[in-house]
Scaffold this motif. Structure first.
Motif, mmCIF file in Angstrom:
data_model
loop_
_atom_site.group_PDB
_atom_site.id
_atom_site.type_symbol
_atom_site.label_atom_id
_atom_site.label_comp_id
_atom_site.label_asym_id
_atom_site.label_seq_id
_atom_site.Cartn_x
_atom_site.Cartn_y
_atom_site.Cartn_z
ATOM 1 N N PHE A 211 -9.182 10.858 70.166
ATOM 2 C CA PHE A 211 -10.092 11.887 70.657
ATOM 3 C C PHE A 211 -11.550 11.646 70.293
ATOM 4 N N GLY A 212 -11.881 10.421 69.890
ATOM 5 C CA GLY A 212 -13.281 10.087 69.642
ATOM 6 C C GLY A 212 -14.085 10.158 70.933
ATOM 7 N N ALA A 213 -15.375 9.844 70.820
ATOM 8 C CA ALA A 213 -16.287 10.042 71.948
ATOM 9 C C ALA A 213 -15.915 9.221 73.175
ATOM 10 N N ASP A 214 -15.430 8.004 72.986
ATOM 11 C CA ASP A 214 -15.178 7.103 74.108
ATOM 12 C C ASP A 214 -13.688 6.984 74.390
ATOM 13 N N GLN A 215 -13.361 6.713 75.644
ATOM 14 C CA GLN A 215 -11.972 6.587 76.051
ATOM 15 C C GLN A 215 -11.744 5.235 76.720
ATOM 16 N N GLY A 216 -10.470 4.960 77.101
ATOM 17 C CA GLY A 216 -10.155 3.726 77.799
ATOM 18 C C GLY A 216 -10.405 2.495 76.939
ATOM 19 N N LYS A 217 -11.057 1.491 77.535
ATOM 20 C CA LYS A 217 -11.350 0.248 76.822
ATOM 21 C C LYS A 217 -12.235 0.498 75.613
ATOM 22 N N ALA A 218 -13.193 1.422 75.754
ATOM 23 C CA ALA A 218 -14.086 1.724 74.635
ATOM 24 C C ALA A 218 -13.305 2.326 73.469
ATOM 25 N N ARG A 219 -12.332 3.163 73.774
ATOM 26 C CA ARG A 219 -11.479 3.730 72.727
ATOM 27 C C ARG A 219 -10.713 2.622 72.028
ATOM 28 N N PHE A 220 -10.168 1.706 72.785
ATOM 29 C CA PHE A 220 -9.381 0.611 72.217
ATOM 30 C C PHE A 220 -10.225 -0.260 71.292
ATOM 31 N N ARG A 221 -11.500 -0.420 71.599
ATOM 32 C CA ARG A 221 -12.379 -1.250 70.763
ATOM 33 C C ARG A 221 -12.637 -0.625 69.398
ATOM 34 N N ARG A 222 -12.372 0.665 69.250
ATOM 35 C CA ARG A 222 -12.530 1.306 67.939
ATOM 36 C C ARG A 222 -11.361 1.007 67.008
ATOM 37 N N LEU A 223 -10.268 0.515 67.548
ATOM 38 C CA LEU A 223 -9.039 0.360 66.769
ATOM 39 C C LEU A 223 -9.210 -0.511 65.529
ATOM 40 N N PRO A 224 -9.822 -1.708 65.598
ATOM 41 C CA PRO A 224 -9.951 -2.525 64.373
ATOM 42 C C PRO A 224 -10.714 -1.815 63.255
ATOM 43 N N ARG A 225 -11.777 -1.100 63.597
ATOM 44 C CA ARG A 225 -12.540 -0.396 62.559
ATOM 45 C C ARG A 225 -11.694 0.698 61.921
ATOM 46 N N LEU A 226 -10.981 1.451 62.728
ATOM 47 C CA LEU A 226 -10.154 2.534 62.202
ATOM 48 C C LEU A 226 -9.031 1.991 61.324
ATOM 49 N N LEU A 227 -8.484 0.832 61.683
ATOM 50 C CA LEU A 227 -7.468 0.207 60.836
ATOM 51 C C LEU A 227 -8.073 -0.264 59.515
ATOM 52 N N ASP A 228 -9.254 -0.872 59.575
ATOM 53 C CA ASP A 228 -9.911 -1.348 58.347
ATOM 54 C C ASP A 228 -10.149 -0.208 57.366
ATOM 55 N N GLU A 229 -10.384 0.979 57.887
ATOM 56 C CA GLU A 229 -10.658 2.127 57.022
ATOM 57 C C GLU A 229 -9.400 2.666 56.355
ATOM 58 N N ILE A 230 -8.223 2.231 56.816
ATOM 59 C CA ILE A 230 -6.972 2.672 56.178
ATOM 60 C C ILE A 230 -6.778 1.834 54.916
ATOM 61 N N SER A 231 -7.589 2.135 53.948
ATOM 62 C CA SER A 231 -7.640 1.410 52.683
ATOM 63 C C SER A 231 -8.093 2.383 51.608
ATOM 64 N N PRO A 232 -7.544 2.277 50.393
ATOM 65 C CA PRO A 232 -7.987 3.176 49.319
ATOM 66 C C PRO A 232 -9.429 2.938 48.905
ATOM 67 N N PHE A 233 -10.039 1.863 49.403
ATOM 68 C CA PHE A 233 -11.398 1.511 48.998
ATOM 69 C C PHE A 233 -12.451 1.863 50.045
ATOM 70 N N SER A 234 -12.037 2.354 51.200
ATOM 71 C CA SER A 234 -13.013 2.641 52.254
ATOM 72 C C SER A 234 -13.712 3.975 52.003
ATOM 73 N N GLN A 235 -14.944 4.075 52.470
ATOM 74 C CA GLN A 235 -15.697 5.313 52.329
ATOM 75 C C GLN A 235 -15.035 6.439 53.101
ATOM 76 N N ALA A 236 -14.526 6.115 54.291
ATOM 77 C CA ALA A 236 -13.870 7.134 55.110
ATOM 78 C C ALA A 236 -12.668 7.733 54.387
ATOM 79 N N TYR A 237 -11.895 6.869 53.705
ATOM 80 C CA TYR A 237 -10.740 7.393 52.975
ATOM 81 C C TYR A 237 -11.178 8.253 51.798
ATOM 82 N N HIS A 238 -12.199 7.814 51.054
ATOM 83 C CA HIS A 238 -12.653 8.592 49.898
ATOM 84 C C HIS A 238 -13.126 9.975 50.326
ATOM 85 N N GLU A 239 -13.827 10.064 51.447
ATOM 86 C CA GLU A 239 -14.294 11.357 51.929
ATOM 87 C C GLU A 239 -13.113 12.244 52.327
#
Length: 217
Positions: free
Chosen positions: A159-187
């Protein structure tokens, strides 16, 4: 054999097989994600979500694969969202490093990885390469890691801002954030701990039960 394809709008993978394929894979998931395995309680329950989807597909309570292809008569399939499926697969592969496994289990994991790579590549080869590198480097998450964060990232993916191919391009960043060391996880962790404290609950027990809007698979 297992077969796969990306869902039409890139939200996830369609994973299919015949009754024996799905039954055997279901058994493998339960072997790796169990009380006797290396995954902590609330972690192996997340991985077991894959076994649940496989069982429902085997029972014919999901989809036929594909409905217009005679070559796959008798195949059942299930759609699984990319962030959830890739984390589940990463957890199962990482668990193998901490417990004895046989050739059947290894064959199933290689087959799942091949299905992931083929479906990702069909939708976008460059994104596929990044996701598969992430999967190859996935390690067991520590016991206190809040698996609800994966659901949070999945919702952001959908449900982020972009859909379709643009949504798919967000996938690597969102996976990288699934880490105990990421800022997104700490927040996320700080917010959940604060909410849990206010309710007298454990952070691991906090679950977002709000309904998701409709989305295109």
């Amino acid at each position: 054999m297992l077969v796969s394809r990306p869902t039409k709008f890139g939200a996830g993978i369609t994973l299919g097989g015949d009754y024996l394929d799905l039954s055997s894979l279901h058994e493998t998931v339960h072997t790796l994600a169990s009380e006797k395995g290396p995954l902590s309680a609330h972690h192996y329950e997340f991985a077991l979500g894959l076994a649940y989807d496989l069982r429902k597909a085997r029972e014919g309570k999901r989809d036929r694969w594909p409905s217009d292809a005679d070559a796959y008569v008798g195949y059942s399939a299930v759609n699984i969202l990319w962030p959830i499926f890739l984390v589940q697969l990463g957890m199962l592969r990482a668990a193998c490093a901490y417990m004895p496994t046989d050739r059947r289990i290894q064959a199933h994991l290689y087959s799942l990885e091949a299905c992931a790579a083929e479906a990702l590549t069909e939708f976008d080869p460059s994104i596929s390469a990044m996701c598969m590198r992430w999967l190859a480097n996935f390690n067991l998450l520590h016991d206190s890691f809040l698996m609800e964060f994966v659901t949070h990232q999945t919702r952001e993916f959908l449900f982020g801002a972009d859909q379709g191919k643009a949504r798919f391009r967000r996938l690597p960043r969102l996976l990288d954030e699934i880490s105990p060391f990421s800022q997104a996880y700490h927040e996320f962790e700080r917010a959940v701990v604060k909410q849990a404290h206010a309710q007298g609950a454990k952070p691991q027990d906090m679950t977002d039960l709000s309904e998701w809007p409709d989305f295109k698979w």
